[in-house]
Design a protein around this motif. Sequence first.
Motif, PDB file in Angstrom:
ATOM      1  N   ASN A 109       3.519  -0.057 -11.683  1.00 10.19           N
ATOM      2  CA  ASN A 109       4.530  -0.446 -10.697  1.00 10.19           C
ATOM      3  C   ASN A 109       4.312  -1.887 -10.227  1.00 10.19           C
ATOM      4  O   ASN A 109       5.285  -2.621  -9.983  1.00 10.19           O
ATOM      5  N   MET A 110       3.056  -2.295 -10.108  1.00  8.33           N
ATOM      6  CA  MET A 110       2.761  -3.658  -9.678  1.00  8.33           C
ATOM      7  C   MET A 110       3.253  -4.664 -10.713  1.00  8.33           C
ATOM      8  O   MET A 110       3.820  -5.712 -10.355  1.00  8.33           O
ATOM      9  N   ALA A 111       3.047  -4.378 -11.995  1.00  7.47           N
ATOM     10  CA  ALA A 111       3.533  -5.272 -13.049  1.00  7.47           C
ATOM     11  C   ALA A 111       5.050  -5.412 -12.986  1.00  7.47           C
ATOM     12  O   ALA A 111       5.596  -6.506 -13.156  1.00  7.47           O
ATOM     13  N   ALA A 112       5.741  -4.288 -12.724  1.00  9.93           N
ATOM     14  CA  ALA A 112       7.204  -4.327 -12.600  1.00  9.93           C
ATOM     15  C   ALA A 112       7.628  -5.147 -11.383  1.00  9.93           C
ATOM     16  O   ALA A 112       8.620  -5.880 -11.426  1.00  9.93           O
ATOM     17  N   ARG A 113       6.882  -5.032 -10.278  1.00 10.09           N
ATOM     18  CA  ARG A 113       7.201  -5.811  -9.081  1.00 10.09           C
ATOM     19  C   ARG A 113       7.015  -7.311  -9.326  1.00 10.09           C
ATOM     20  O   ARG A 113       7.798  -8.132  -8.855  1.00 10.09           O
ATOM     21  N   LEU A 114       5.985  -7.659 -10.067  1.00 12.67           N
ATOM     22  CA  LEU A 114       5.738  -9.065 -10.372  1.00 12.67           C
ATOM     23  C   LEU A 114       6.864  -9.639 -11.231  1.00 12.67           C
ATOM     24  O   LEU A 114       7.300 -10.774 -11.025  1.00 12.67           O
ATOM     25  N   VAL A 123      10.124 -18.825 -10.876  1.00 14.26           N
ATOM     26  CA  VAL A 123       9.208 -19.119 -11.975  1.00 14.26           C
ATOM     27  C   VAL A 123       9.454 -18.126 -13.109  1.00 14.26           C
ATOM     28  O   VAL A 123      10.049 -17.059 -12.905  1.00 14.26           O
ATOM     29  N   CYS A 124       8.988 -18.466 -14.286  1.00 13.02           N
ATOM     30  CA  CYS A 124       9.172 -17.573 -15.436  1.00 13.02           C
ATOM     31  C   CYS A 124       8.044 -16.550 -15.567  1.00 13.02           C
ATOM     32  O   CYS A 124       8.232 -15.500 -16.170  1.00 13.02           O
ATOM     33  N   LEU A 125       6.886 -16.872 -15.000  1.00  9.49           N
ATOM     34  CA  LEU A 125       5.715 -16.014 -15.169  1.00  9.49           C
ATOM     35  C   LEU A 125       4.973 -15.861 -13.852  1.00  9.49           C
ATOM     36  O   LEU A 125       4.736 -16.838 -13.138  1.00  9.49           O
ATOM     37  N   ARG A 138     -11.091 -22.226 -18.273  1.00 10.70           N
ATOM     38  CA  ARG A 138     -10.161 -23.228 -18.802  1.00 10.70           C
ATOM     39  C   ARG A 138      -8.713 -22.874 -18.468  1.00 10.70           C
ATOM     40  O   ARG A 138      -7.935 -23.742 -18.067  1.00 10.70           O
ATOM     41  N   LEU A 139      -8.365 -21.593 -18.601  1.00  5.77           N
ATOM     42  CA  LEU A 139      -6.995 -21.184 -18.302  1.00  5.77           C
ATOM     43  C   LEU A 139      -6.759 -21.095 -16.799  1.00  5.77           C
ATOM     44  O   LEU A 139      -5.639 -21.302 -16.327  1.00  5.77           O
ATOM     45  N   GLN A 140      -7.801 -20.805 -16.052  1.00  9.68           N
ATOM     46  CA  GLN A 140      -7.673 -20.788 -14.593  1.00  9.68           C
ATOM     47  C   GLN A 140      -7.303 -22.167 -14.054  1.00  9.68           C
ATOM     48  O   GLN A 140      -6.532 -22.281 -13.103  1.00  9.68           O
ATOM     49  N   ARG A 141      -7.862 -23.208 -14.667  1.00  9.58           N
ATOM     50  CA  ARG A 141      -7.563 -24.580 -14.219  1.00  9.58           C
ATOM     51  C   ARG A 141      -6.104 -24.956 -14.469  1.00  9.58           C
ATOM     52  O   ARG A 141      -5.568 -25.850 -13.807  1.00  9.58           O
ATOM     53  N   LEU A 142      -5.456 -24.275 -15.417  1.00 12.22           N
ATOM     54  CA  LEU A 142      -4.052 -24.549 -15.722  1.00 12.22           C
ATOM     55  C   LEU A 142      -3.105 -23.682 -14.897  1.00 12.22           C
ATOM     56  O   LEU A 142      -1.890 -23.779 -15.050  1.00 12.22           O
ATOM     57  N   SER A 143      -3.660 -22.843 -14.041  1.00  9.07           N
ATOM     58  CA  SER A 143      -2.850 -21.922 -13.237  1.00  9.07           C
ATOM     59  C   SER A 143      -2.665 -22.462 -11.816  1.00  9.07           C
ATOM     60  O   SER A 143      -3.453 -23.269 -11.330  1.00  9.07           O
ATOM     61  N   ARG A 144      -1.618 -21.991 -11.159  1.00 11.08           N
ATOM     62  CA  ARG A 144      -1.314 -22.402  -9.793  1.00 11.08           C
ATOM     63  C   ARG A 144      -1.043 -21.179  -8.936  1.00 11.08           C
ATOM     64  O   ARG A 144      -0.291 -20.293  -9.338  1.00 11.08           O
ATOM     65  N   GLN A 145      -1.665 -21.121  -7.759  1.00 13.27           N
ATOM     66  CA  GLN A 145      -1.413 -20.013  -6.841  1.00 13.27           C
ATOM     67  C   GLN A 145      -0.066 -20.207  -6.167  1.00 13.27           C
ATOM     68  O   GLN A 145       0.205 -21.261  -5.586  1.00 13.27           O
ATOM     69  N   VAL A 146       0.753 -19.177  -6.244  1.00  9.59           N
ATOM     70  CA  VAL A 146       2.108 -19.238  -5.687  1.00  9.59           C
ATOM     71  C   VAL A 146       2.155 -18.664  -4.281  1.00  9.59           C
ATOM     72  O   VAL A 146       2.780 -19.229  -3.380  1.00  9.59           O
ATOM     73  N   PRO A 157      -4.439  -7.520   0.448  1.00 11.87           N
ATOM     74  CA  PRO A 157      -3.560  -8.596  -0.034  1.00 11.87           C
ATOM     75  C   PRO A 157      -3.885  -8.953  -1.485  1.00 11.87           C
ATOM     76  O   PRO A 157      -5.021  -8.794  -1.937  1.00 11.87           O
ATOM     77  N   ILE A 158      -2.880  -9.427  -2.196  1.00 12.38           N
ATOM     78  CA  ILE A 158      -3.033  -9.798  -3.592  1.00 12.38           C
ATOM     79  C   ILE A 158      -2.444 -11.192  -3.796  1.00 12.38           C
ATOM     80  O   ILE A 158      -1.382 -11.504  -3.258  1.00 12.38           O
ATOM     81  N   SER A 159      -3.158 -12.027  -4.532  1.00 14.89           N
ATOM     82  CA  SER A 159      -2.688 -13.379  -4.801  1.00 14.89           C
ATOM     83  C   SER A 159      -1.833 -13.398  -6.062  1.00 14.89           C
ATOM     84  O   SER A 159      -2.102 -12.658  -7.018  1.00 14.89           O
ATOM     85  N   LEU A 160      -0.805 -14.243  -6.051  1.00 13.85           N
ATOM     86  CA  LEU A 160       0.099 -14.380  -7.189  1.00 13.85           C
ATOM     87  C   LEU A 160      -0.064 -15.766  -7.789  1.00 13.85           C
ATOM     88  O   LEU A 160      -0.128 -16.772  -7.060  1.00 13.85           O
ATOM     89  N   TYR A 161      -0.115 -15.820  -9.118  1.00  9.23           N
ATOM     90  CA  TYR A 161      -0.338 -17.080  -9.832  1.00  9.23           C
ATOM     91  C   TYR A 161       0.738 -17.275 -10.900  1.00  9.23           C
ATOM     92  O   TYR A 161       1.388 -16.327 -11.338  1.00  9.23           O
ATOM     93  N   THR A 162       0.882 -18.534 -11.313  1.00  5.26           N
ATOM     94  CA  THR A 162       1.771 -18.871 -12.417  1.00  5.26           C
ATOM     95  C   THR A 162       1.178 -20.029 -13.197  1.00  5.26           C
ATOM     96  O   THR A 162       0.208 -20.665 -12.752  1.00  5.26           O
ATOM     97  N   CYS A 163       1.743 -20.319 -14.355  1.00  6.14           N
ATOM     98  CA  CYS A 163       1.393 -21.495 -15.148  1.00  6.14           C
ATOM     99  C   CYS A 163       2.642 -22.352 -15.267  1.00  6.14           C
ATOM    100  O   CYS A 163       3.661 -21.886 -15.795  1.00  6.14           O
TER     101      CYS A 163
END
Length: 211
Positions: A109-114, A123-125, A138-146, A157-163
């Motif tokens: 359900n969380m994946a569907a909510r995201l 955002v797309c992702l 390396r991939l964490q450095r390319l991510s941004r907290q939304v 609470p849960i943090s949301l990220y995107t690239c």
Amino acid sequence: SANKNIVDAFLLVWKIPDEYVFVDAKNNIRTNHYVKNICDLAVISFLKIIIKINFKPNITRYRRNKLLNLRIPNYSVKMGFGLHLGWAIEGAIGSFYKIDASYLSPNVNMAARLEAATKQYGVCLLFSSFIYDKMSKRLQRLSRQVDKVTVKGSIEPISLYTCDLNMESIPPAIPKLRQSITQDDIKLKKSEIIKKFLANKSKAHTLIDGK
């Protein structure tokens, strides 16, 4: 693996074998190399899809469709992706008349909510901190907290990220020219391969591998 279609959304599953799953006292999956690799490749696969959607000629041609642009100005094909990590119950669900092999859990359900929240954040992702924490540095450095939110039915609470992707820096794909191939061409190609094969049988494996 693609599991099921829910209206305009698809449920995709990356299964982690039991021998690579280590769960702590708080029911969290511990990080190891295999889990880290799965999380990285899941994110990268969606990034590749987003790039192809924006630059494949057979998809971008919809932007030039006059009827679509009259109804929806500046129309373009868009997709949203949500990623989350956690346990799920796998099995056949349904009745005598209809059985569906699927996955059930709060994590599904969380994946569907995201996925649905990508429209709200523009955002797309979107992927959760559960994915982010297991990704490579390396991939964490390319991510941004939304954002950081507390979803309904949860107290943590849960943090949301995107690239973020700079689409303008990637050149559009060049459509391949179609070539008309006749049956005579196919027969000629086969005859050439057979001649080469008979001329030097010791290299047969090279011809087969190289087609």
